[in-house]
Design a protein around this motif. Structure first.
Motif, PDB file in Angstrom:
ATOM      1  N   TYR A 111      14.941  43.335  31.680  1.00 41.22           N
ATOM      2  CA  TYR A 111      15.777  42.362  30.963  1.00 41.22           C
ATOM      3  C   TYR A 111      15.118  40.978  30.956  1.00 41.22           C
ATOM      4  CZ  TYR A 111      19.721  39.428  29.726  1.00 41.22           C
ATOM      5  OH  TYR A 111      20.517  38.512  29.110  1.00 41.22           O
ATOM      6  N   GLN A 112      14.575  40.587  32.135  1.00 41.89           N
ATOM      7  CA  GLN A 112      13.929  39.260  32.234  1.00 41.89           C
ATOM      8  C   GLN A 112      12.749  39.161  31.264  1.00 41.89           C
ATOM      9  OE1 GLN A 112      13.093  39.117  36.400  1.00 41.89           O
ATOM     10  NE2 GLN A 112      14.729  37.635  36.793  1.00 41.89           N
ATOM     11  N   ARG A 113      11.964  40.261  31.200  1.00 37.60           N
ATOM     12  CA  ARG A 113      10.790  40.255  30.325  1.00 37.60           C
ATOM     13  C   ARG A 113      11.215  40.110  28.857  1.00 37.60           C
ATOM     14  NH1 ARG A 113       8.344  44.284  32.648  1.00 37.60           N
ATOM     15  NH2 ARG A 113       9.110  45.857  31.198  1.00 37.60           N
ATOM     16  N   GLN A 114      12.220  40.905  28.504  1.00 33.40           N
ATOM     17  CA  GLN A 114      12.682  40.856  27.111  1.00 33.40           C
ATOM     18  C   GLN A 114      13.274  39.485  26.783  1.00 33.40           C
ATOM     19  OE1 GLN A 114      15.260  44.189  26.622  1.00 33.40           O
ATOM     20  NE2 GLN A 114      13.569  45.589  26.134  1.00 33.40           N
ATOM     21  N   LEU A 115      14.039  38.980  27.767  1.00 33.69           N
ATOM     22  CA  LEU A 115      14.662  37.667  27.542  1.00 33.69           C
ATOM     23  C   LEU A 115      13.590  36.599  27.325  1.00 33.69           C
ATOM     24  CD1 LEU A 115      17.430  36.247  27.526  1.00 33.69           C
ATOM     25  CD2 LEU A 115      17.047  35.653  29.907  1.00 33.69           C
ATOM     26  N   ARG A 116      12.512  36.677  28.108  1.00 37.84           N
ATOM     27  CA  ARG A 116      11.426  35.696  27.998  1.00 37.84           C
ATOM     28  C   ARG A 116      10.786  35.772  26.609  1.00 37.84           C
ATOM     29  NH1 ARG A 116       7.799  37.303  31.935  1.00 37.84           N
ATOM     30  NH2 ARG A 116       9.379  36.931  33.488  1.00 37.84           N
ATOM     31  N   LEU A 117      10.531  37.009  26.181  1.00 35.00           N
ATOM     32  CA  LEU A 117       9.907  37.183  24.856  1.00 35.00           C
ATOM     33  C   LEU A 117      10.796  36.624  23.743  1.00 35.00           C
ATOM     34  CD1 LEU A 117       8.350  40.764  25.088  1.00 35.00           C
ATOM     35  CD2 LEU A 117       7.143  38.590  24.823  1.00 35.00           C
ATOM     36  N   TRP A 118      12.072  36.990  23.813  1.00 31.66           N
ATOM     37  CA  TRP A 118      13.004  36.505  22.780  1.00 31.66           C
ATOM     38  C   TRP A 118      13.135  34.984  22.822  1.00 31.66           C
ATOM     39  CZ3 TRP A 118      14.497  38.720  18.574  1.00 31.66           C
ATOM     40  CH2 TRP A 118      14.501  40.108  18.478  1.00 31.66           C
ATOM     41  N   LEU A 119      13.110  34.479  24.059  1.00 36.27           N
ATOM     42  CA  LEU A 119      13.257  33.027  24.211  1.00 36.27           C
ATOM     43  C   LEU A 119      12.055  32.290  23.602  1.00 36.27           C
ATOM     44  CD1 LEU A 119      15.510  31.447  25.601  1.00 36.27           C
ATOM     45  CD2 LEU A 119      13.940  31.043  27.479  1.00 36.27           C
ATOM     46  N   ILE A 132      20.380  35.672  33.138  1.00 37.05           N
ATOM     47  CA  ILE A 132      19.922  36.612  34.172  1.00 37.05           C
ATOM     48  C   ILE A 132      21.006  36.780  35.244  1.00 37.05           C
ATOM     49  CG2 ILE A 132      18.248  36.866  36.064  1.00 37.05           C
ATOM     50  CD1 ILE A 132      16.195  35.612  34.053  1.00 37.05           C
ATOM     51  N   ALA A 133      21.649  35.650  35.597  1.00 37.69           N
ATOM     52  CA  ALA A 133      22.723  35.719  36.597  1.00 37.69           C
ATOM     53  C   ALA A 133      23.855  36.619  36.092  1.00 37.69           C
ATOM     54  CB  ALA A 133      23.239  34.316  36.895  1.00 37.69           C
ATOM     55  N   THR A 134      24.223  36.458  34.822  1.00 42.89           N
ATOM     56  CA  THR A 134      25.319  37.249  34.251  1.00 42.89           C
ATOM     57  C   THR A 134      24.940  38.735  34.224  1.00 42.89           C
ATOM     58  OG1 THR A 134      25.799  35.377  32.838  1.00 42.89           O
ATOM     59  CG2 THR A 134      26.827  37.453  32.225  1.00 42.89           C
ATOM     60  N   PHE A 135      23.707  38.993  33.779  1.00 42.38           N
ATOM     61  CA  PHE A 135      23.264  40.391  33.677  1.00 42.38           C
ATOM     62  C   PHE A 135      23.221  41.040  35.064  1.00 42.38           C
ATOM     63  CE2 PHE A 135      19.845  43.599  33.298  1.00 42.38           C
ATOM     64  CZ  PHE A 135      20.395  44.379  32.299  1.00 42.38           C
ATOM     65  N   SER A 136      22.710  40.273  36.029  1.00 39.86           N
ATOM     66  CA  SER A 136      22.609  40.777  37.390  1.00 39.86           C
ATOM     67  C   SER A 136      24.006  41.077  37.945  1.00 39.86           C
ATOM     68  CB  SER A 136      21.888  39.719  38.225  1.00 39.86           C
ATOM     69  OG  SER A 136      21.951  40.041  39.570  1.00 39.86           O
ATOM     70  N   ASN A 137      24.945  40.176  37.705  1.00 37.03           N
ATOM     71  CA  ASN A 137      26.327  40.386  38.187  1.00 37.03           C
ATOM     72  C   ASN A 137      26.924  41.645  37.576  1.00 37.03           C
ATOM     73  OD1 ASN A 137      26.344  38.214  39.823  1.00 37.03           O
ATOM     74  ND2 ASN A 137      27.286  36.817  38.332  1.00 37.03           N
ATOM     75  N   THR A 138      26.680  41.833  36.269  1.00 42.24           N
ATOM     76  CA  THR A 138      27.239  42.996  35.581  1.00 42.24           C
ATOM     77  C   THR A 138      26.660  44.283  36.171  1.00 42.24           C
ATOM     78  OG1 THR A 138      27.251  41.638  33.613  1.00 42.24           O
ATOM     79  CG2 THR A 138      27.620  43.987  33.281  1.00 42.24           C
ATOM     80  N   PRO A 147      18.063  31.008  30.251  1.00 47.81           N
ATOM     81  CA  PRO A 147      17.668  32.268  30.892  1.00 47.81           C
ATOM     82  C   PRO A 147      18.253  32.428  32.292  1.00 47.81           C
ATOM     83  CG  PRO A 147      15.780  30.812  30.557  1.00 47.81           C
ATOM     84  CD  PRO A 147      16.926  30.192  29.882  1.00 47.81           C
ATOM     85  N   LEU A 148      18.393  31.299  33.010  1.00 49.22           N
ATOM     86  CA  LEU A 148      18.976  31.402  34.360  1.00 49.22           C
ATOM     87  C   LEU A 148      20.394  31.968  34.287  1.00 49.22           C
ATOM     88  CD1 LEU A 148      17.819  28.120  36.164  1.00 49.22           C
ATOM     89  CD2 LEU A 148      17.072  30.462  36.580  1.00 49.22           C
ATOM     90  N   SER A 149      21.174  31.399  33.353  1.00 55.43           N
ATOM     91  CA  SER A 149      22.569  31.841  33.244  1.00 55.43           C
ATOM     92  C   SER A 149      22.623  33.291  32.749  1.00 55.43           C
ATOM     93  CB  SER A 149      23.341  30.914  32.308  1.00 55.43           C
ATOM     94  OG  SER A 149      22.940  31.139  30.983  1.00 55.43           O
ATOM     95  N   PHE A 174      17.462  23.614  27.526  1.00 57.55           N
ATOM     96  CA  PHE A 174      18.021  24.898  27.096  1.00 57.55           C
ATOM     97  C   PHE A 174      17.122  26.044  27.562  1.00 57.55           C
ATOM     98  CE2 PHE A 174      18.139  28.219  23.830  1.00 57.55           C
ATOM     99  CZ  PHE A 174      19.486  28.549  23.858  1.00 57.55           C
ATOM    100  N   ALA A 175      15.817  25.833  27.433  1.00 60.15           N
ATOM    101  CA  ALA A 175      14.859  26.886  27.783  1.00 60.15           C
ATOM    102  C   ALA A 175      14.889  27.181  29.277  1.00 60.15           C
ATOM    103  CB  ALA A 175      13.452  26.474  27.360  1.00 60.15           C
TER     104      ALA A 175
END
Lengths: 225, 450
Positions: free
Chosen positions: B160-168, B29-35, B25-27, B20-21
């Protein structure tokens, strides 16, 4: 020598009483644990034979109670089961030895003698005091390795005095050893017996090992080992 | 691989969380990047439409105003650029903001198709998102190219990646704590049943007690029923044999006592028979008293048992003044205390009875067994007699009183638990009785203690 027997089987108890009395012991017999506990508290007991499977109070409880009362006399356990758990438990509670049923009376008596000897501080069945010697197993007295002819009562007086050497033994104590606690006897009996014993020992050795301690009793005055 | 349930659950949970870890995050980041890219596309498309709206046509030629309505096209330092290419790929117009734009870009003419791409600058001064839209003006086709720097996009993505990492990390940490707590809670009934089984085996509890989850309730009930049945059968067996022994032994003692009045030969025959009956009774009685329960799972520390036995025998053989020593460390074996008492009681009694003055007990632990060595400085056992005295009733020590069944009993008890008794010579000069007993494998012992 007072022996307490706690055995619930009437026939076996009867046989033990007969044989031990015949061997010169004074026997206090009980058919259950409570009675044995009472006897141990009321009389001076020198050694006890306790069956583990007693009614009213089992043998383990009786041993515990005797030791709790502060009595230090040796205890020989009779056990029918013979398993180590029982033997170890009884020995840890304060018993000194065990005999597994059925047993040869001679074996039982030898164990009794060994325990009495041990309680008196002797490690071998032959007690020696200078030229005097006593064979506890054969119940014979010797002077310079020569057998001295003693009556059963004379032997028992000598045995008691030698087992309690360097201690003054009262006439009452000797009377109880010879006749039991309930018999009414005159002190003169002891005086006569000790007198005869002295003469026999002195005739054989030229030494009188038994000293009279005025108003207190008799003393076997030669160190025994 | 025989892993514990706790370890299995922890491994499964860790693998799931690990997967999951990585994938989550890969999915994300891909979604955020696409948006974000879609937003860029829409914005650049709108800018292209603004450029087209500003364009005029004069004599079949495209005419652009001097200044665009969107001031960002007019500023030199602006990141927003616009260029118009003709069909030959020549730039026919460019916004003021695109003066420094030196792309290696050639428009592609595809009818009804918009090109949206990320384009690196030739001088390495950062990337551009490029929107390429083909329009027909009169009979000519033009490519309206709008572009914007990727700086904002990259910066948003990094944030976004940084925040996602922290939350993760925070989320996974909390999940692990929750998971450990949950596992502990979920496994509590199993731990309770395990502790109760040990308590039952040690005789501290008669049965498993309390309520269990549905999955374990039937198991607990089944175990209780098995226990009750086994205990009742064992008790019945012990009581019957014990009653029989009590019933027989006292009469045997009386017979033995009475026959002393008989003539010597008759007395001898009778005593011999009494002795045989007594041996049989003793054998079965001792066997019954140490009957092995249905399971033995708790290792028994041997040192206290052996010290208790030696202490007791020291009392019995006090006159011999025996120097005994039990040096077995923390040896543990898979036998019950009554079994250990019977086995070692018989062997130590022999050693104390036959020694001259020394008895020594030592032990060696194997992988799944322990070997206990009981040695004495007595006469020893000649090799030709060793097998015979291990058989029931066989006795080599005819000069000593004894029941004569002890070693046979020990051999039979050991056979039942996959153990063994071997007689050897001792360095003390007498016999060495070596007993192999089952023990728990070291790894399992360590697991159970945790």
């Amino acid at each position: 020598m007072n022996v307490l027997i706690a055995e619930d089987n009437n026939l076996l108890r009867h046989h033990l009483v007969e044989r031990l009395t015949g061997s010169g012991y004074q026997v206090l017999a009980a058919g259950d644990g409570r009675e044995a506990q009472h006897l141990s508290r009321e009389y001076t007991v020198e050694i006890a034979i306790i069956d583990l499977g007693l009614p009213a109070m089992d043998g383990f409880e009786l041993i515990r109670s005797i030791r709790t009362d502060g009595k230090a006399f040796p205890i020989l356990v009779l056990t029918a089961r013979g398993n180590w758990q029982d033997k170890v438990e009884a020995l840890q509670l304060g018993a000194d030895d065990y005999v597994v049923k059925p047993f040869q009376f001679e074996e039982l008596e030898a164990r009794l003698n060994a325990l009495l000897r041990r309680a008196a501080g002797f490690t071998r069945p032959r007690i020696e005091a200078g030229v005097f010697a006593l064979d506890l197993n054969r119940r014979q007295a010797f002077v310079a390795n020569e057998l001295v002819a003693l009556t059963a009562f004379e032997y028992r007086v000598l045995e008691y005095l030698m087992l309690h050497h360097k201690q003054t033994v009262s006439k009452e104590k000797l009377l109880v050893q010879l006749y039991g606690p309930d018999e009414e006897r005159d002190d003169n009996v002891i005086e006569v017996l000790v007198g005869r014993l002295r003469r026999k020992l002195e005739a054989a050795s030229g030494i009188n090992p038994i000293t009279t301690v005025r108003s207190r009793g008799y003393l076997f005055d030669v160190p025994c080992h | 691989m025989n892993l514990s349930i706790r370890l299995r659950l922890l491994l499964t949970a860790s693998l799931t969380l690990g997967g999951f870890a990585i994938l989550f995050p890969l999915s994300q980041i891909a979604t955020f990047s696409n948006t974000l890219e879609e937003g860029e596309l829409k914005r650049l498309a709108a800018d292209a439409r603004t450029v087209l709206a500003a364009a005029g046509v004069e004599k079949d030629r495209l005419v652009m105003p001097d200044a665009m309505e969107n001031p960002r096209f007019n500023q030199l330092e602006s990141d927003l650029i616009a260029l118009i290419f003709d069909e030959r790929g020549e730039v026919v117009w460019r916004s003021s903001s695109s003066r420094h734009f030196t792309p290696d870009y050639q428009p592609h003419y595809h009818r009804d198709e918009v090109v949206f791409t990320r384009l690196p600058m030739m001088d390495g001064a950062g990337d551009y998102f490029i929107h390429d839209w083909d329009v027909e003006v009169g009979d000519k086709t033009y490519s309206i190219v709008t572009g914007d720097r990727t700086t904002n996009f990259d910066s948003s993505l990094r944030t976004y990646q940084r925040q996602l990492r922290l939350w993760l990390i925070a989320g996974l940490g909390s999940l692990l704590v929750l998971l450990a707590g949950g596992l502990s809670w979920a496994l509590r009934p199993l731990r309770r049943i395990y502790r109760q089984v040990i308590a039952v085996e040690r005789g501290h509890m008669p049965r498993l007690e309390g309520e269990y989850p549905a999955e374990l309730e039937r198991l607990a009930r089944g175990l209780n029923s098995l226990l009750a049945g086994e205990r009742s059968r064992r008790k019945q067996y012990q009581t019957k044999v014990s009653d029989l022994a009590h019933g027989l032994k006292t009469p045997l003692a009386v017979i033995s006592e009475t026959c002393r009045n008989l003539p010597h030969d008759q007395r001898h025959i009778l005593e011999d028979q009494v002795q045989r009956m007594n041996q049989l009774v003793n054998f079965h009685l001792q066997r019954a008293m140490a009957a092995r329960p249905a399971w033995v799972i708790t290792p028994l520390p041997l040192a206290p048992v052996l010290e208790k036995l030696c202490g007791s025998l020291d009392k019995v053989y006090h006159d011999k003044n025996i120097a005994w020593d039990v040096d077995i460390g923390a040896t543990e074996v898979l036998v019950t205390e009554p079994e250990a008492l019977e086995i070692f009681g018989n062997l130590l009694d022999n050693a104390f009875r036959l020694c001259l003055g020394r008895v020594q007990v030592s032990a060696r632990a194997g992988e799944d067994s322990a070997i206990v060595r009981i040695e004495d400085d007595g006469p020893g056992v000649p090799e030709n007699l060793r097998q015979r005295i291990l058989e029931r009733g066989g006795r080599a020590d005819t000069q000593n009183a004894g029941q004569g069944i002890g070693l046979g009993l020990v051999v039979e008890m050991l056979a039942e638990m996959d153990g063994k008794l071997v007689i050897d010579d001792s360095v003390l000069g007498g016999a060495a009785f070596c007993v192999r007993l089952p023990a728990m494998a070291k790894a399992a012992t360590s697991f159970l203690r945790h």
